[in-house]
Enzyme design. Structure first.
Site, mmCIF file in Angstrom:
data_model
loop_
_atom_site.group_PDB
_atom_site.id
_atom_site.type_symbol
_atom_site.label_atom_id
_atom_site.label_comp_id
_atom_site.label_asym_id
_atom_site.label_seq_id
_atom_site.Cartn_x
_atom_site.Cartn_y
_atom_site.Cartn_z
ATOM 1 N N CYS A 186 -9.058 88.751 -52.078
ATOM 2 C CA CYS A 186 -9.849 87.896 -52.953
ATOM 3 C C CYS A 186 -11.130 88.609 -53.388
ATOM 4 O O CYS A 186 -11.096 89.464 -54.249
ATOM 5 C CB CYS A 186 -10.108 86.552 -52.279
ATOM 6 S SG CYS A 186 -10.353 85.229 -53.470
ATOM 7 N N HIS A 239 -4.984 84.606 -50.913
ATOM 8 C CA HIS A 239 -5.225 84.749 -49.472
ATOM 9 C C HIS A 239 -3.897 84.797 -48.709
ATOM 10 O O HIS A 239 -3.434 83.770 -48.210
ATOM 11 C CB HIS A 239 -6.070 83.582 -48.965
ATOM 12 C CG HIS A 239 -7.489 83.655 -49.414
ATOM 13 N ND1 HIS A 239 -8.448 84.359 -48.724
ATOM 14 C CD2 HIS A 239 -8.103 83.151 -50.502
ATOM 15 C CE1 HIS A 239 -9.604 84.268 -49.360
ATOM 16 N NE2 HIS A 239 -9.422 83.543 -50.446
ATOM 17 N N GLU A 247 -3.284 85.826 -45.843
ATOM 18 C CA GLU A 247 -3.406 85.534 -44.406
ATOM 19 C C GLU A 247 -3.053 84.081 -44.090
ATOM 20 O O GLU A 247 -2.679 83.756 -42.964
ATOM 21 C CB GLU A 247 -4.824 85.872 -43.910
ATOM 22 C CG GLU A 247 -5.955 84.963 -44.372
ATOM 23 C CD GLU A 247 -6.540 85.340 -45.741
ATOM 24 O OE1 GLU A 247 -5.840 86.003 -46.527
ATOM 25 O OE2 GLU A 247 -7.693 84.948 -46.017
HETATM 26 N N1 GLN Z 1 -16.512 84.706 -54.622
HETATM 27 C C1 GLN Z 1 -15.267 85.033 -55.250
HETATM 28 C C2 GLN Z 1 -14.818 83.960 -56.218
HETATM 29 O O1 GLN Z 1 -15.239 82.841 -56.107
HETATM 30 C C3 GLN Z 1 -14.180 85.301 -54.225
HETATM 31 C C4 GLN Z 1 -13.799 84.109 -53.428
HETATM 32 C C5 GLN Z 1 -13.025 84.442 -52.189
HETATM 33 O O2 GLN Z 1 -13.032 85.570 -51.743
HETATM 34 N N2 GLN Z 1 -12.380 83.455 -51.599
HETATM 35 O O3 GLN Z 1 -14.032 84.208 -57.084
#
Ligand code: GLN
Length: 543
Positions: free
Chosen positions: A381, A515, A517
């Site tokens: 992410c 994600h 995970e």
């Molecule tokens: N801050 C980034 C976004 O909002 C990544 C978010 C995250 O890693 N869950 O896009």
């Protein structure tokens, strides 16, 4: 058979592992051939944990249907493989917002709206909702008995116990038996008090699960049974274990599942197969090698803030028969000190999800170090977004490339997208709106490009993964991305949202906008974690 409800409460102190206990019981009932569902009732006032700091409350676990939930739902999924839904986690905040919205609409027809019956009714509705053919629904009540916030929940499950009757409801209470060194004894008094506290709200526990660091001697077991009105067979020892994946095996040895089935009058004579867990425990405890992964994050002060990530890395180790040593590093140190002393010699570098500008320059340095030194890199992410920024800054010809998350800029190569497609539906997000519930959340499909590394890893052309973010890599900068050697190997089906980026000139460099995970299981390690740890294993031979 109609769904039976098992309510799990906790006493004495928090952090006894109620979520794990519920999850492990779920897996044991599955091993006995039953269909289970697990739920969590959280007594705090936030509508969901989405706006809470990960260092306070731990990770936010996202479900396929896009709910931001308590991390215990992650345990439930990892132990049972049953995917949780929005309807599996509720908080006082959500209950009250429903009740207040109803009151404003005039749905209560002039009644005085009260905790009993209106709030408790809303809690009961939640417990009973969205169930079909489940044999058991295990409901964990957050917090510890005696907390003021927990009272409406205890009252609601007390009422449910009466309404459903003994044949469909069971109360399990998890407590602690502390060992007092100077006396050389396990003490039962805190458990007695905790049960008294439960009795004072009208709940008699049927089974006691007692956390201890040793076996419960016969005399103490007798005492607990006597003072807590519980047959001794239903006083179950939950002894400390070397790995959490041993918990189902231990519980079974202590007769936990047998007592639950016996309570409901179900057949408990069959010996369930637990070889799945035995194999996992063996692989965790007797690995054939080890790798070290550096995790450059921001919420490293509380390990629970990366709970699923921690587990998924361990699952990658299980798949490769290696121990995975985790080196948690607060990425801010890279802004003051040379990264080499922290990252030299590690076999893989992972930059996890995160929010806000603090520490990002450090994470960018970690990505750069991995890229330049051919160390396996996994960006999740935020870790993907920052790896893209790094490559575009240093190779793509845009030295001030950044994300609009950090403020207005001329080159926000990662930016806020306000509209996108989910299936046929147009989803919208407001740029200046509330922080709660404004992210791209839940499972989205992703099409994998043929011939790429990720396509080989997944062995599929299309996948589904869970998201939780506001910003997206902006494809208008395609030229710079090409120049920087970035390959967008996974895209949303409409080709608008870059979901996976990889490098061809590197042994293992993958960034994912989702994600992974959250979907990894000990008995079914996620392909990306399996492959990342495999790459780290290769790296460990090189260094
Ligand atoms: N801050 C980034 C976004 O909002 C990544 C978010 C995250 O890693 N869950 O896009």
């Amino acid at each position: 058979m109609p769904t039976r409800f098992i309510f799990v409460t906790g006493g004495v102190v928090s952090s006894l592992g109620k979520g794990l206990a519920a999850a492990a019981l779920g897996s044991l009932l599955q091993a006995q051939g039953y269909k289970v569902r697990l739920r969590k009732l959280d007594p705090y006032l936030n509508v969901d944990p989405g706006t809470m700091s990960p260092t306070q409350h731990g990770e936010v676990f996202v479900t396929d249907d896009g709910a931001e939930t308590d991390l215990d739902l992650g345990h439930y999924e990892r132990f049972t493989g049953v995917h949780a839904r929005q309807s599996d986690n509720v908080t006082t905040g959500r209950i009250y917002s429903t009740v207040i919205a109803k009151e404003r609409r005039g749905d209560y027809l002039g009644a005085t709206v009260q905790v009993i019956p209106h709030v408790t009714d809303a809690i009961k509705e939640f417990v009973l909702a969205d169930l079909t053919d489940e044999d058991f629904c295990i409901c964990e009540i957050g917090g510890t008995v005696g907390d003021i916030e927990g009272l409406p929940f205890l009252e609601a499950i007390r009422q449910l116990g009466n309404e459903l009757g003994k044949e469909r409801s069971l109360f399990i209470h998890l407590t602690l038996l502390p060992y007092i060194k100077t006396a050389g004894e396990l003490k039962t008094k805190p458990t007695q008090h905790s049960v008294k506290e439960l009795l004072s709200v009208g709940i008699q526990p049927d089974i006691l699960l007692c956390r201890t660091d040793r076996e419960i001697p016969a005399n103490e077991r007798r005492k607990i049974g006597l003072f807590c009105n519980i047959p001794q067979d239903r006083v179950i020892a939950a002894q400390d274990v070397d790995t959490i994946y041993r918990v189902p095996i231990n519980y079974h040895e202590q007769g936990f599942d047998r007592e639950v089935l016996r309570y409901f009058g179900l057949d408990c004579s069959k010996e369930p197969s637990l070889c799945k867990w035995e194999d996992i425990v063996k692989r965790v405890l007797e690995p054939e090698g080890e790798v070290t992964i550096a995790i450059a994050g921001k919420y490293t002060s509380l390990l629970d803030s990366y709970k699923s990530l921690h587990e998924a890395l361990l699952h990658g180790g299980i798949a490769n028969n290696v121990r995975v040593n985790l080196k948690w590093i607060d990425s801010e140190v890279f802004e003051r000190e040379d990264v080499v002393q922290y990252l030299d010699g590690v076999h893989g570098i992972l930059v996890p999800g995160g929010f806000g500008e603090r520490g990002t320059e450090g994470k960018i340095k970690a990505a750069q170090f991995a890229r330049e030194h051919n160390i396996p890199y996994f960006g999740i992410c935020f870790g993907m977004q920052l790896a893209v920024i790094e490559a575009v800054r240093h190779l793509g010809g845009i030295p001030d490339a950044t994300s609009s998350e950090f403020g207005p800029s001329d080159h926000a190569i990662v930016g806020l997208l306000t509209e996108w497609l989910k299936g046929d539906q147009l989803e919208k997000r407001q740029s200046g709106g509330n922080l709660g519930g404004t992210m791209r959340l839940g499972a989205y499909p992703c099409v994998l490009q043929k011939g790429t590394k990720v396509q080989e890893i997944y062995g599929a052309d299309q996948i589904q993964e869970r998201h939780r973010h506001r910003y997206e890599v902006n494809l208008n900068y395609k030229e710079a991305f090409d120049k920087a050697g970035l390959v967008f190997a996974g895209m949303s089906p409409d080709g608008v949202l870059p979901e996976i980026v990889e490098r061809k000139d590197h042994p293992w460099f993958i960034g994912v906008q989702f994600h992974p995970e959250l979907r990894s299981k000990p008995f079914d390690p996620h392909p990306l974690f399996r492959s990342f740890i495999e790459a780290a294993k290769k790296q460990s031979v090189l260094v």
